[in-house]
Motif scaffolding. Structure first.
Motif, PDB file in Angstrom:
ATOM      1  N   GLY A  20       0.824  -1.199   0.000  1.00 16.99           N
ATOM      2  CA  GLY A  20       0.000   0.000   0.000  1.00 16.99           C
ATOM      3  C   GLY A  20       0.858   1.248   0.000  1.00 16.99           C
ATOM      4  N   GLU A  21       0.198   2.408  -0.017  1.00 13.11           N
ATOM      5  CA  GLU A  21       0.858   3.702   0.049  1.00 13.11           C
ATOM      6  C   GLU A  21       0.282   4.488   1.228  1.00 13.11           C
ATOM      7  OE1 GLU A  21       1.222   5.900  -3.615  1.00 13.11           O
ATOM      8  OE2 GLU A  21       0.781   4.101  -4.782  1.00 13.11           O
ATOM      9  N   VAL A  22       1.147   5.144   1.957  1.00 13.96           N
ATOM     10  CA  VAL A  22       0.697   5.952   3.094  1.00 13.96           C
ATOM     11  C   VAL A  22       0.031   7.215   2.551  1.00 13.96           C
ATOM     12  CG1 VAL A  22       1.384   7.184   5.180  1.00 13.96           C
ATOM     13  CG2 VAL A  22       2.545   5.057   4.541  1.00 13.96           C
ATOM     14  N   GLU A  23      -1.165   7.514   3.048  1.00 11.44           N
ATOM     15  CA  GLU A  23      -1.941   8.636   2.506  1.00 11.44           C
ATOM     16  C   GLU A  23      -1.432   9.993   2.973  1.00 11.44           C
ATOM     17  OE1 GLU A  23      -6.057   8.066   3.261  1.00 11.44           O
ATOM     18  OE2 GLU A  23      -6.194   6.215   2.084  1.00 11.44           O
ATOM     19  N   LYS A  24      -1.196  10.161   4.272  1.00  8.59           N
ATOM     20  CA  LYS A  24      -0.703  11.448   4.771  1.00  8.59           C
ATOM     21  C   LYS A  24       0.766  11.637   4.387  1.00  8.59           C
ATOM     22  CE  LYS A  24      -3.506  11.747   9.040  1.00  8.59           C
ATOM     23  NZ  LYS A  24      -3.411  11.887  10.511  1.00  8.59           N
ATOM     24  N   TYR A  25       1.137  12.893   4.157  1.00  6.11           N
ATOM     25  CA  TYR A  25       2.539  13.201   3.869  1.00  6.11           C
ATOM     26  C   TYR A  25       3.379  13.007   5.131  1.00  6.11           C
ATOM     27  CZ  TYR A  25       6.706  15.982   2.827  1.00  6.11           C
ATOM     28  OH  TYR A  25       8.007  16.409   2.660  1.00  6.11           O
ATOM     29  N   LEU A  26       4.346  12.105   5.060  1.00  6.79           N
ATOM     30  CA  LEU A  26       5.134  11.721   6.228  1.00  6.79           C
ATOM     31  C   LEU A  26       6.246  12.703   6.563  1.00  6.79           C
ATOM     32  CD1 LEU A  26       5.426   7.890   5.524  1.00  6.79           C
ATOM     33  CD2 LEU A  26       4.051   8.985   7.310  1.00  6.79           C
ATOM     34  N   GLY A  27       6.505  13.656   5.687  1.00  6.29           N
ATOM     35  CA  GLY A  27       7.579  14.603   5.937  1.00  6.29           C
ATOM     36  C   GLY A  27       7.193  15.765   6.820  1.00  6.29           C
ATOM     37  N   ASN A  28       5.936  15.854   7.182  1.00  9.60           N
ATOM     38  CA  ASN A  28       5.481  16.960   8.029  1.00  9.60           C
ATOM     39  C   ASN A  28       5.865  16.755   9.489  1.00  9.60           C
ATOM     40  OD1 ASN A  28       4.238  18.943   6.440  1.00  9.60           O
ATOM     41  ND2 ASN A  28       2.384  17.718   6.200  1.00  9.60           N
ATOM     42  N   ALA A  29       5.851  17.854  10.237  1.00 11.90           N
ATOM     43  CA  ALA A  29       6.015  17.774  11.687  1.00 11.90           C
ATOM     44  C   ALA A  29       4.734  17.226  12.303  1.00 11.90           C
ATOM     45  CB  ALA A  29       6.321  19.145  12.263  1.00 11.90           C
ATOM     46  N   THR A  30       4.881  16.432  13.341  1.00 11.98           N
ATOM     47  CA  THR A  30       3.730  15.942  14.086  1.00 11.98           C
ATOM     48  C   THR A  30       3.290  16.996  15.106  1.00 11.98           C
ATOM     49  OG1 THR A  30       5.015  14.949  15.879  1.00 11.98           O
ATOM     50  CG2 THR A  30       4.650  13.598  13.892  1.00 11.98           C
ATOM     51  N   GLY A  31       2.206  16.722  15.769  1.00 16.46           N
ATOM     52  CA  GLY A  31       1.750  17.591  16.851  1.00 16.46           C
ATOM     53  C   GLY A  31       2.338  17.214  18.196  1.00 16.46           C
ATOM     54  N   LEU A  32       3.363  16.376  18.198  1.00 16.44           N
ATOM     55  CA  LEU A  32       3.996  15.910  19.431  1.00 16.44           C
ATOM     56  C   LEU A  32       5.274  16.695  19.692  1.00 16.44           C
ATOM     57  CD1 LEU A  32       3.618  12.121  18.645  1.00 16.44           C
ATOM     58  CD2 LEU A  32       2.392  13.312  20.471  1.00 16.44           C
ATOM     59  N   SER A  33       5.410  17.226  20.904  1.00 11.48           N
ATOM     60  CA  SER A  33       6.631  17.937  21.260  1.00 11.48           C
ATOM     61  C   SER A  33       7.773  16.952  21.492  1.00 11.48           C
ATOM     62  CB  SER A  33       6.406  18.759  22.533  1.00 11.48           C
ATOM     63  OG  SER A  33       6.280  17.907  23.656  1.00 11.48           O
ATOM     64  N   ILE A  34       8.981  17.485  21.600  1.00  7.51           N
ATOM     65  CA  ILE A  34      10.142  16.646  21.915  1.00  7.51           C
ATOM     66  C   ILE A  34       9.903  15.888  23.213  1.00  7.51           C
ATOM     67  CG2 ILE A  34      12.593  16.679  22.532  1.00  7.51           C
ATOM     68  CD1 ILE A  34      12.795  19.248  20.745  1.00  7.51           C
ATOM     69  N   ASP A  35       9.402  16.574  24.225  1.00  6.37           N
ATOM     70  CA  ASP A  35       9.124  15.927  25.502  1.00  6.37           C
ATOM     71  C   ASP A  35       8.044  14.865  25.366  1.00  6.37           C
ATOM     72  OD1 ASP A  35      11.008  17.505  26.766  1.00  6.37           O
ATOM     73  OD2 ASP A  35       9.553  18.968  27.504  1.00  6.37           O
ATOM     74  N   ASP A  36       7.014  15.137  24.571  1.00  3.23           N
ATOM     75  CA  ASP A  36       5.949  14.151  24.343  1.00  3.23           C
ATOM     76  C   ASP A  36       6.521  12.872  23.746  1.00  3.23           C
ATOM     77  OD1 ASP A  36       3.937  15.902  25.195  1.00  3.23           O
ATOM     78  OD2 ASP A  36       3.535  16.639  23.167  1.00  3.23           O
ATOM     79  N   VAL A  37       7.361  13.033  22.723  1.00  6.55           N
ATOM     80  CA  VAL A  37       7.930  11.868  22.040  1.00  6.55           C
ATOM     81  C   VAL A  37       8.800  11.066  22.994  1.00  6.55           C
ATOM     82  CG1 VAL A  37       9.413  11.093  20.145  1.00  6.55           C
ATOM     83  CG2 VAL A  37       7.840  13.006  19.787  1.00  6.55           C
ATOM     84  N   ARG A  38       9.666  11.754  23.730  1.00  4.97           N
ATOM     85  CA  ARG A  38      10.545  11.058  24.674  1.00  4.97           C
ATOM     86  C   ARG A  38       9.745  10.263  25.693  1.00  4.97           C
ATOM     87  NH1 ARG A  38      12.822  15.129  26.798  1.00  4.97           N
ATOM     88  NH2 ARG A  38      11.480  15.163  28.640  1.00  4.97           N
ATOM     89  N   GLU A  39       8.715  10.863  26.252  1.00  2.00           N
ATOM     90  CA  GLU A  39       7.906  10.174  27.246  1.00  2.00           C
ATOM     91  C   GLU A  39       7.218   8.944  26.667  1.00  2.00           C
ATOM     92  OE1 GLU A  39       5.249  12.998  28.945  1.00  2.00           O
ATOM     93  OE2 GLU A  39       6.851  14.237  29.806  1.00  2.00           O
ATOM     94  N   GLU A  40       6.696   9.063  25.462  1.00  2.00           N
ATOM     95  CA  GLU A  40       6.015   7.929  24.839  1.00  2.00           C
ATOM     96  C   GLU A  40       6.993   6.798  24.511  1.00  2.00           C
ATOM     97  OE1 GLU A  40       2.849   7.292  24.352  1.00  2.00           O
ATOM     98  OE2 GLU A  40       2.136   9.195  25.168  1.00  2.00           O
ATOM     99  N   VAL A  41       8.196   7.163  24.092  1.00  3.32           N
ATOM    100  CA  VAL A  41       9.207   6.141  23.782  1.00  3.32           C
ATOM    101  C   VAL A  41       9.624   5.408  25.047  1.00  3.32           C
ATOM    102  CG1 VAL A  41      11.586   5.786  22.988  1.00  3.32           C
ATOM    103  CG2 VAL A  41      10.047   7.289  21.699  1.00  3.32           C
ATOM    104  N   PHE A  42       9.905   6.143  26.101  1.00  5.97           N
ATOM    105  CA  PHE A  42      10.326   5.499  27.342  1.00  5.97           C
ATOM    106  C   PHE A  42       9.182   4.707  27.978  1.00  5.97           C
ATOM    107  CE2 PHE A  42      13.905   8.812  28.072  1.00  5.97           C
ATOM    108  CZ  PHE A  42      14.761   8.051  27.283  1.00  5.97           C
TER     109      PHE A  42
END
Length: 234
Positions: free
Chosen positions: A122-144
């Motif tokens: 398949g092909e991903v519909e949304k453009y993947l090169g955009n910034a997400t709505g997640l902050s750096i802190d949000d991403v770190r917390e979700e990863v950990f």
């Protein structure tokens, strides 16, 4: 054991990645270049990780799975997980925070995900090169929260890095940080430092000479080796 590693590689689902960069082709290139540890880290998605795992397993390569998330600050962040299931769950979570901007392959590039035999699923519909709505802190917390590894990407680059976007490297909890040019990069003595290929084309896979000393091939040992700076950059 000392393993040559590349923890930042893009496949054909990344809009800026070559269509030749199928998970199979990446695994074959990694094997041919003597890599012992590889990670697939496409922009804001992990959809090619199942095929990547299948091909790495077939070649006897140790692989880990994740993505390069673009935070709301437009900083690139390498996020790694032990298994494909966790990477895909995180991928689904991140995708919900991407803007509803449809990809235009003729403008931005193709975003195809494939199976282990290189057949398009398949092909991903949304453009993947955009910034997400997640902050750096949000991403770190979700990863950990998912017991992952969190590495700010190419912090010495003039664009799309924490330093370029914020003007400095915040004092925070990073598993390691990644530099693009280990020879001329600023010194970050507080954090373990690695350097990866950030490959978007097959010829760049394994281009950096990163070696990691691990007691055994487990994700927990990888994390421990990074934190304890059991790293050689040549």
């Amino acid at each position: 054991m000392l393993l040559k590693a590349d923890l930042h590689i893009h496949s054909c689902v990344s809009p800026c990645g070559s269509l030749e960069n199928s998970p199979r082709a990446i695994a074959e290139a990694a094997k041919a270049r003597g890599l012992g540890l590889v990670a697939l880290t496409d922009h804001n998605t992990s959809l090619n990780c199942p095929a990547f795992k299948a091909n790495c397993d077939a070649l006897g390569l140790w692989s880990v799975y994740g993505m390069e998330v673009t935070s709301s600050e437009e900083a690139h962040l390498v996020c790694l997980f032990e298994d494909v299931e966790t990477a895909l769950e995180f991928s689904k979570f991140v995708y919900a925070y991407l803007p509803d901007v449809e990809n235009k392959p003729d403008v931005f590039g193709d975003q195809v995900y494939v199976d282990e035999n290189e057949d398009i699923l398949g092909e991903v519909e949304k453009y993947l090169g955009n910034a997400t709505g997640l902050s750096i802190d949000d991403v770190r917390e979700e990863v950990f929260f998912r017991n992952g590894i969190f590495i700010p990407a190419h912090v010495d680059k003039p664009v799309f890095s924490i330093v370029s976007q914020l003007g400095f490297l915040p004092d925070s909890n990073y598993t390691a940080i990644e530099v693009f040019n280990p020879i001329n990069a600023p010194t970050y003595s507080k954090y373990p430092v690695i350097s990866d290929s950030d490959a978007h084309y097959l010829e760049d896979v394994g281009k950096k000479n990163l070696f990691i000393d691990v007691e055994e091939k487990t994700f927990s040992c990888l994390r421990e080796s990074l934190q304890q700076r059991k790293i050689i950059l040549k």
